[in-house]
Design a protein around this motif. Structure first.
Motif, PDB file in Angstrom:
ATOM      1  N   ARG A  15       0.819  -1.208   0.000  1.00  0.00           N
ATOM      2  CA  ARG A  15       0.000   0.000   0.000  1.00  0.00           C
ATOM      3  C   ARG A  15       0.858   1.264   0.000  1.00  0.00           C
ATOM      4  O   ARG A  15       0.548   2.245  -0.688  1.00  0.00           O
ATOM      5  CB  ARG A  15      -0.905  -0.002   1.235  1.00  0.00           C
ATOM      6  N   THR A  16       1.958   1.234   0.746  1.00  0.00           N
ATOM      7  CA  THR A  16       2.828   2.407   0.818  1.00  0.00           C
ATOM      8  C   THR A  16       3.486   2.679  -0.528  1.00  0.00           C
ATOM      9  O   THR A  16       3.587   3.830  -0.961  1.00  0.00           O
ATOM     10  CB  THR A  16       3.888   2.222   1.921  1.00  0.00           C
ATOM     11  N   VAL A  17       3.910   1.629  -1.215  1.00  0.00           N
ATOM     12  CA  VAL A  17       4.478   1.807  -2.556  1.00  0.00           C
ATOM     13  C   VAL A  17       3.402   2.311  -3.507  1.00  0.00           C
ATOM     14  O   VAL A  17       3.634   3.228  -4.307  1.00  0.00           O
ATOM     15  CB  VAL A  17       5.088   0.491  -3.073  1.00  0.00           C
ATOM     16  N   LEU A  75      10.715   5.210  -6.241  1.00  0.00           N
ATOM     17  CA  LEU A  75      10.669   3.758  -6.452  1.00  0.00           C
ATOM     18  C   LEU A  75      12.080   3.182  -6.517  1.00  0.00           C
ATOM     19  O   LEU A  75      12.341   2.089  -5.996  1.00  0.00           O
ATOM     20  CB  LEU A  75       9.899   3.426  -7.724  1.00  0.00           C
ATOM     21  N   ASP A  76      12.988   3.910  -7.153  1.00  0.00           N
ATOM     22  CA  ASP A  76      14.388   3.466  -7.202  1.00  0.00           C
ATOM     23  C   ASP A  76      14.992   3.426  -5.804  1.00  0.00           C
ATOM     24  O   ASP A  76      15.784   2.527  -5.480  1.00  0.00           O
ATOM     25  CB  ASP A  76      15.223   4.386  -8.098  1.00  0.00           C
ATOM     26  N   ARG A  77      14.631   4.409  -4.946  1.00  0.00           N
ATOM     27  CA  ARG A  77      15.147   4.415  -3.572  1.00  0.00           C
ATOM     28  C   ARG A  77      14.615   3.218  -2.786  1.00  0.00           C
ATOM     29  O   ARG A  77      15.359   2.590  -2.026  1.00  0.00           O
ATOM     30  CB  ARG A  77      14.757   5.724  -2.875  1.00  0.00           C
ATOM     31  N   THR A 131      10.465   7.425   2.122  1.00  0.00           N
ATOM     32  CA  THR A 131       9.476   8.264   2.779  1.00  0.00           C
ATOM     33  C   THR A 131       9.310   7.856   4.234  1.00  0.00           C
ATOM     34  O   THR A 131       9.638   6.733   4.632  1.00  0.00           O
ATOM     35  CB  THR A 131       8.114   8.146   2.071  1.00  0.00           C
ATOM     36  N   ALA A 132       8.750   8.776   5.030  1.00  0.00           N
ATOM     37  CA  ALA A 132       8.522   8.495   6.455  1.00  0.00           C
ATOM     38  C   ALA A 132       7.597   7.294   6.621  1.00  0.00           C
ATOM     39  O   ALA A 132       7.795   6.468   7.533  1.00  0.00           O
ATOM     40  CB  ALA A 132       7.932   9.728   7.126  1.00  0.00           C
ATOM     41  N   GLU A 133       6.596   7.180   5.737  1.00  0.00           N
ATOM     42  CA  GLU A 133       5.665   6.050   5.816  1.00  0.00           C
ATOM     43  C   GLU A 133       6.384   4.733   5.551  1.00  0.00           C
ATOM     44  O   GLU A 133       6.160   3.742   6.254  1.00  0.00           O
ATOM     45  CB  GLU A 133       4.515   6.235   4.819  1.00  0.00           C
ATOM     46  N   SER A 169       6.210  -3.647 -11.818  1.00  0.00           N
ATOM     47  CA  SER A 169       4.850  -3.333 -12.262  1.00  0.00           C
ATOM     48  C   SER A 169       4.440  -1.932 -11.839  1.00  0.00           C
ATOM     49  O   SER A 169       3.724  -1.243 -12.569  1.00  0.00           O
ATOM     50  CB  SER A 169       3.863  -4.369 -11.717  1.00  0.00           C
ATOM     51  N   MET A 170       4.892  -1.490 -10.666  1.00  0.00           N
ATOM     52  CA  MET A 170       4.587  -0.118 -10.246  1.00  0.00           C
ATOM     53  C   MET A 170       5.244   0.891 -11.189  1.00  0.00           C
ATOM     54  O   MET A 170       4.669   1.943 -11.486  1.00  0.00           O
ATOM     55  CB  MET A 170       5.049   0.115  -8.809  1.00  0.00           C
TER      56      MET A 170
END
Length: 316
Positions: free
Chosen positions: A45-47, A66-68, A89-91, A119-120
Protein backbone atom coordinates in the motif's frame (compact mmCIF):
# COMPACT_ATOMS: atom_id res chain seq x y z
CA UNK A 1 14.36 3.75 13.97
CA UNK A 2 10.77 2.71 14.75
CA UNK A 3 10.33 -0.17 17.19
CA UNK A 4 9.37 -3.51 15.59
CA UNK A 5 6.10 -3.82 17.53
CA UNK A 6 5.20 -0.24 16.63
CA UNK A 7 5.91 -1.04 13.00
CA UNK A 8 3.53 -4.00 13.09
CA UNK A 9 0.86 -1.86 14.76
CA UNK A 10 1.29 0.79 12.08
CA UNK A 11 0.89 -1.79 9.30
CA UNK A 12 -2.26 -3.08 10.98
CA UNK A 13 -3.66 0.45 11.08
CA UNK A 14 -2.87 0.92 7.38
CA UNK A 15 -4.68 -2.31 6.52
CA UNK A 16 -7.68 -1.35 8.67
CA UNK A 17 -7.95 2.08 7.04
CA UNK A 18 -7.43 1.20 3.40
CA UNK A 19 -8.26 -2.49 2.94
CA UNK A 20 -11.62 -3.10 4.58
CA UNK A 21 -12.32 -6.46 2.95
CA UNK A 22 -8.70 -7.56 3.33
CA UNK A 23 -8.55 -6.45 6.97
CA UNK A 24 -11.78 -8.23 7.88
CA UNK A 25 -10.46 -11.45 6.31
CA UNK A 26 -7.13 -11.17 8.15
CA UNK A 27 -8.94 -11.01 11.49
CA UNK A 28 -9.62 -14.70 10.96
CA UNK A 29 -5.91 -15.55 10.79
CA UNK A 30 -3.82 -16.69 13.78
CA UNK A 31 -2.08 -13.66 15.38
CA UNK A 32 1.43 -14.21 13.96
CA UNK A 33 0.14 -14.77 10.46
CA UNK A 34 -2.30 -11.87 10.79
CA UNK A 35 0.45 -9.39 11.66
CA UNK A 36 2.58 -10.75 8.83
CA UNK A 37 -0.29 -10.25 6.37
CA UNK A 38 -0.66 -6.68 7.61
CA UNK A 39 3.04 -5.97 7.08
CA UNK A 40 2.91 -7.23 3.49
CA UNK A 41 -0.18 -5.12 2.87
CA UNK A 42 1.51 -2.13 4.50
CA UNK A 43 4.49 -2.39 2.17
CA UNK A 44 2.38 -2.79 -0.98
CA UNK A 45 0.00 0.00 0.00
CA UNK A 46 2.83 2.41 0.82
CA UNK A 47 4.48 1.81 -2.56
CA UNK A 48 1.12 2.16 -4.29
CA UNK A 49 0.56 5.48 -2.53
CA UNK A 50 3.92 6.75 -3.78
CA UNK A 51 2.71 6.09 -7.32
CA UNK A 52 -0.89 7.32 -7.01
CA UNK A 53 -1.35 9.52 -3.95
CA UNK A 54 1.85 11.24 -2.78
CA UNK A 55 1.10 14.97 -3.28
CA UNK A 56 3.46 17.26 -5.15
CA UNK A 57 5.57 14.54 -6.73
CA UNK A 58 6.37 14.69 -10.43
CA UNK A 59 6.66 11.51 -12.45
CA UNK A 60 10.43 11.85 -12.18
CA UNK A 61 10.12 12.16 -8.40
CA UNK A 62 7.93 9.06 -8.24
CA UNK A 63 10.37 7.06 -10.38
CA UNK A 64 13.26 8.22 -8.18
CA UNK A 65 11.36 7.22 -5.03
CA UNK A 66 10.67 3.76 -6.45
CA UNK A 67 14.39 3.47 -7.20
CA UNK A 68 15.15 4.42 -3.57
CA UNK A 69 12.76 1.73 -2.31
CA UNK A 70 14.38 -0.80 -4.67
CA UNK A 71 17.89 0.10 -3.49
CA UNK A 72 16.81 0.05 0.17
CA UNK A 73 15.28 -3.41 -0.22
CA UNK A 74 18.43 -4.79 -1.80
CA UNK A 75 20.51 -3.32 1.00
CA UNK A 76 18.21 -4.49 3.80
CA UNK A 77 17.75 -7.97 2.34
CA UNK A 78 21.53 -8.39 2.56
CA UNK A 79 21.82 -6.70 5.98
CA UNK A 80 18.66 -6.01 8.02
CA UNK A 81 20.59 -3.65 10.27
CA UNK A 82 20.59 -1.20 7.35
CA UNK A 83 16.89 -0.45 7.93
CA UNK A 84 17.92 2.36 10.26
CA UNK A 85 19.55 4.18 7.35
CA UNK A 86 16.37 4.34 5.25
CA UNK A 87 16.23 7.33 2.90
CA UNK A 88 12.69 6.50 1.76
CA UNK A 89 9.48 8.26 2.78
CA UNK A 90 8.52 8.49 6.46
CA UNK A 91 5.66 6.05 5.82
CA UNK A 92 8.00 3.50 4.25
CA UNK A 93 10.44 3.87 7.16
CA UNK A 94 7.59 2.94 9.52
CA UNK A 95 6.63 -0.12 7.44
CA UNK A 96 10.10 -1.52 6.79
CA UNK A 97 10.92 -3.12 10.20
CA UNK A 98 7.75 -5.25 10.23
CA UNK A 99 7.97 -5.98 6.53
CA UNK A 100 11.60 -7.15 6.72
CA UNK A 101 10.87 -9.21 9.82
CA UNK A 102 8.02 -10.96 8.00
CA UNK A 103 10.06 -11.63 4.87
CA UNK A 104 12.89 -13.13 6.94
CA UNK A 105 10.67 -15.12 9.31
CA UNK A 106 8.62 -16.75 6.54
CA UNK A 107 11.51 -16.95 4.06
CA UNK A 108 9.57 -15.19 1.30
CA UNK A 109 11.51 -15.02 -2.01
CA UNK A 110 12.89 -11.52 -2.56
CA UNK A 111 12.26 -11.59 -6.31
CA UNK A 112 8.53 -11.20 -5.68
CA UNK A 113 9.04 -7.69 -4.35
CA UNK A 114 11.26 -6.56 -7.20
CA UNK A 115 8.65 -7.86 -9.65
CA UNK A 116 6.08 -5.79 -7.75
CA UNK A 117 8.23 -2.66 -8.07
CA UNK A 118 8.64 -3.31 -11.80
CA UNK A 119 4.85 -3.33 -12.26
CA UNK A 120 4.59 -0.12 -10.25
CA UNK A 121 7.08 1.48 -12.65
CA UNK A 122 4.77 0.43 -15.48
CA UNK A 123 2.26 2.91 -14.01
CA UNK A 124 4.68 5.86 -14.06
CA UNK A 125 4.89 7.93 -17.28
CA UNK A 126 8.46 8.57 -18.41
CA UNK A 127 9.92 5.32 -17.13
CA UNK A 128 11.12 2.77 -19.71
CA UNK A 129 8.56 0.28 -18.36
CA UNK A 130 5.54 2.62 -18.57
CA UNK A 131 2.30 1.30 -20.07
CA UNK A 132 -0.97 3.25 -20.04
CA UNK A 133 -2.92 0.70 -22.12
CA UNK A 134 -2.97 -3.08 -22.59
CA UNK A 135 -4.23 -4.49 -25.87
CA UNK A 136 -4.86 -8.08 -24.80
CA UNK A 137 -5.43 -10.08 -21.65
CA UNK A 138 -1.99 -11.67 -22.13
CA UNK A 139 -0.38 -8.21 -22.13
CA UNK A 140 -2.32 -7.30 -18.99
CA UNK A 141 -1.15 -10.50 -17.31
CA UNK A 142 2.44 -9.30 -17.71
CA UNK A 143 1.52 -6.34 -15.51
CA UNK A 144 -0.60 -8.43 -13.14
CA UNK A 145 2.26 -10.84 -12.47
CA UNK A 146 4.06 -8.13 -10.52
CA UNK A 147 1.03 -6.25 -9.24
CA UNK A 148 -1.08 -9.21 -8.09
CA UNK A 149 0.22 -12.71 -8.81
CA UNK A 150 3.33 -12.27 -6.68
CA UNK A 151 1.10 -10.94 -3.88
CA UNK A 152 -0.70 -14.27 -3.85
CA UNK A 153 2.60 -16.14 -4.00
CA UNK A 154 4.21 -14.15 -1.18
CA UNK A 155 1.21 -14.89 1.04
CA UNK A 156 1.59 -18.67 0.69
CA UNK A 157 4.53 -19.03 3.12
CA UNK A 158 2.62 -16.87 5.60
CA UNK A 159 -0.59 -18.89 5.31
CA UNK A 160 0.99 -22.33 5.17
CA UNK A 161 -0.17 -25.33 3.15
CA UNK A 162 -1.20 -28.89 3.96
CA UNK A 163 0.98 -30.36 1.20
CA UNK A 164 3.77 -29.16 -1.06
CA UNK A 165 3.71 -25.40 -1.41
CA UNK A 166 4.55 -25.69 -5.11
CA UNK A 167 1.26 -27.51 -5.70
CA UNK A 168 -0.70 -24.58 -4.26
CA UNK A 169 1.18 -21.87 -6.15
CA UNK A 170 -0.90 -21.88 -9.38
CA UNK A 171 -4.07 -21.42 -7.33
CA UNK A 172 -2.56 -18.61 -5.25
CA UNK A 173 -1.45 -16.93 -8.47
CA UNK A 174 -4.97 -17.23 -9.92
CA UNK A 175 -6.53 -15.79 -6.77
CA UNK A 176 -4.21 -12.79 -6.89
CA UNK A 177 -5.19 -12.27 -10.53
CA UNK A 178 -8.90 -12.58 -9.75
CA UNK A 179 -8.64 -9.95 -7.01
CA UNK A 180 -6.74 -7.62 -9.32
CA UNK A 181 -9.22 -7.98 -12.18
CA UNK A 182 -11.99 -7.22 -9.69
CA UNK A 183 -10.17 -4.03 -8.69
CA UNK A 184 -9.77 -3.02 -12.33
CA UNK A 185 -13.50 -3.49 -12.98
CA UNK A 186 -14.48 -1.58 -9.84
CA UNK A 187 -12.03 1.29 -10.40
CA UNK A 188 -12.45 2.05 -14.12
CA UNK A 189 -13.47 5.65 -13.44
CA UNK A 190 -10.70 6.39 -10.93
CA UNK A 191 -8.08 4.84 -13.21
CA UNK A 192 -9.31 6.97 -16.13
CA UNK A 193 -8.65 10.07 -14.03
CA UNK A 194 -5.04 8.92 -13.75
CA UNK A 195 -4.77 8.39 -17.51
CA UNK A 196 -4.91 4.61 -17.31
CA UNK A 197 -7.13 1.94 -18.79
CA UNK A 198 -6.25 -1.48 -17.41
CA UNK A 199 -9.08 -3.40 -19.04
CA UNK A 200 -7.69 -4.80 -22.32
CA UNK A 201 -8.52 -2.45 -25.17
CA UNK A 202 -9.01 -5.37 -27.54
CA UNK A 203 -11.74 -6.81 -25.30
CA UNK A 204 -13.38 -3.36 -25.03
CA UNK A 205 -13.11 -2.61 -28.76
CA UNK A 206 -14.94 -5.85 -29.58
CA UNK A 207 -18.02 -4.23 -27.99
CA UNK A 208 -17.49 -0.83 -29.60
CA UNK A 209 -15.91 0.73 -26.52
CA UNK A 210 -12.87 3.00 -26.73
CA UNK A 211 -11.17 5.41 -24.35
CA UNK A 212 -13.12 8.38 -25.70
CA UNK A 213 -16.45 6.70 -24.89
CA UNK A 214 -15.25 5.83 -21.38
CA UNK A 215 -14.09 9.39 -20.78
CA UNK A 216 -17.36 10.81 -22.11
CA UNK A 217 -19.43 8.64 -19.77
CA UNK A 218 -17.10 9.42 -16.87
CA UNK A 219 -17.47 13.14 -17.55
CA UNK A 220 -21.25 13.18 -18.06
CA UNK A 221 -22.36 10.40 -15.75
CA UNK A 222 -24.21 8.73 -18.62
CA UNK A 223 -24.43 5.00 -19.25
CA UNK A 224 -23.93 3.24 -22.56
CA UNK A 225 -25.03 -0.28 -23.44
CA UNK A 226 -21.75 -0.94 -25.23
CA UNK A 227 -19.90 -0.41 -21.96
CA UNK A 228 -22.44 -2.53 -20.09
CA UNK A 229 -21.92 -5.44 -22.49
CA UNK A 230 -18.13 -5.12 -22.32
CA UNK A 231 -18.16 -5.10 -18.53
CA UNK A 232 -20.51 -8.09 -18.40
CA UNK A 233 -18.09 -9.98 -20.64
CA UNK A 234 -15.08 -9.08 -18.49
CA UNK A 235 -16.93 -9.98 -15.30
CA UNK A 236 -17.59 -13.40 -16.81
CA UNK A 237 -13.86 -13.80 -17.50
CA UNK A 238 -13.03 -12.73 -13.94
CA UNK A 239 -15.49 -15.20 -12.45
CA UNK A 240 -13.79 -17.97 -14.42
CA UNK A 241 -10.48 -16.98 -12.80
CA UNK A 242 -12.13 -17.19 -9.37
CA UNK A 243 -13.37 -20.69 -10.22
CA UNK A 244 -9.89 -21.80 -11.21
CA UNK A 245 -8.46 -20.39 -7.95
CA UNK A 246 -11.04 -21.85 -5.55
CA UNK A 247 -9.64 -25.42 -5.23
CA UNK A 248 -6.45 -23.94 -3.77
CA UNK A 249 -8.23 -22.84 -0.59
CA UNK A 250 -8.50 -26.47 0.54
CA UNK A 251 -4.71 -26.78 0.14
CA UNK A 252 -4.06 -24.18 2.82
CA UNK A 253 -3.52 -24.76 6.52
CA UNK A 254 -6.97 -25.40 7.98
CA UNK A 255 -6.54 -22.53 10.46
CA UNK A 256 -6.25 -19.96 7.67
CA UNK A 257 -8.93 -21.34 5.35
CA UNK A 258 -11.78 -19.35 6.99
CA UNK A 259 -9.91 -16.08 6.41
CA UNK A 260 -9.08 -16.79 2.79
CA UNK A 261 -12.58 -18.11 2.13
CA UNK A 262 -13.95 -14.84 3.49
CA UNK A 263 -11.69 -12.78 1.23
CA UNK A 264 -12.60 -15.00 -1.73
CA UNK A 265 -16.34 -14.59 -1.22
CA UNK A 266 -16.31 -10.89 -0.40
CA UNK A 267 -14.07 -9.87 -3.27
CA UNK A 268 -16.10 -11.89 -5.76
CA UNK A 269 -19.24 -10.17 -4.46
CA UNK A 270 -17.86 -6.85 -5.66
CA UNK A 271 -18.69 -8.22 -9.10
CA UNK A 272 -22.27 -8.80 -7.91
CA UNK A 273 -22.42 -5.20 -6.69
CA UNK A 274 -21.24 -3.92 -10.08
CA UNK A 275 -24.07 -5.84 -11.73
CA UNK A 276 -26.56 -4.70 -9.09
CA UNK A 277 -25.53 -1.10 -9.75
CA UNK A 278 -26.24 -1.48 -13.49
CA UNK A 279 -22.51 -1.53 -14.27
CA UNK A 280 -22.10 2.15 -13.31
CA UNK A 281 -18.41 1.92 -12.48
CA UNK A 282 -17.57 5.20 -14.17
CA UNK A 283 -19.33 7.49 -11.70
CA UNK A 284 -19.38 5.39 -8.52
CA UNK A 285 -17.41 2.73 -6.68
CA UNK A 286 -19.03 -0.64 -6.06
CA UNK A 287 -18.60 -1.86 -2.49
CA UNK A 288 -20.02 -4.77 -0.52
CA UNK A 289 -22.29 -3.36 2.23
CA UNK A 290 -20.93 -3.64 5.77
CA UNK A 291 -23.84 -5.82 6.88
CA UNK A 292 -23.17 -8.26 4.07
CA UNK A 293 -19.44 -8.34 4.84
CA UNK A 294 -20.18 -9.39 8.41
CA UNK A 295 -22.83 -11.88 7.28
CA UNK A 296 -20.09 -13.63 5.29
CA UNK A 297 -17.40 -13.31 7.95
CA UNK A 298 -19.30 -14.36 11.08
CA UNK A 299 -19.90 -18.00 10.04
CA UNK A 300 -16.19 -18.23 9.24
CA UNK A 301 -15.37 -16.87 12.72
CA UNK A 302 -17.56 -19.65 14.13
CA UNK A 303 -15.82 -22.23 12.00
CA UNK A 304 -12.43 -20.99 13.16
CA UNK A 305 -13.53 -21.08 16.81
CA UNK A 306 -14.61 -24.72 16.40
CA UNK A 307 -11.34 -25.62 14.71
CA UNK A 308 -9.37 -23.97 17.49
CA UNK A 309 -11.42 -25.68 20.22
CA UNK A 310 -11.11 -29.11 18.60
CA UNK A 311 -7.39 -28.58 18.13
CA UNK A 312 -7.06 -27.63 21.80
CA UNK A 313 -8.98 -30.74 22.91
CA UNK A 314 -6.87 -32.94 20.70
CA UNK A 315 -3.69 -31.71 22.35
CA UNK A 316 -4.82 -32.90 25.80
Amino acid sequence: MIDLSDSYRYCGAVAAEHGRTYYLATRLLPPRRRSAAHSLYGFARTVDDIVDVEPGLSNQDVAAELDRVDAMLRLCFSDRRAVGSSTCTAEMARVLPAFLDTVAHFDIPHDYFFAFLHSMRMDVPGTPAHRARYSTMDELRTYMYGSAVVVGLQMLPVLGTTGRMADAEPYAAALGEAFQLTNFLRDVGEDLDRGRVYLPTGELNAFGVDTELLEFCRRTGRTDQRIVRALAHLISITRSVYRSAEPGIAMLDRRVQPGIRTAFVLYSRILDEIERGDYRVLDRRATVPRRERWAVALPQFTRLALLTRNRSRGSH
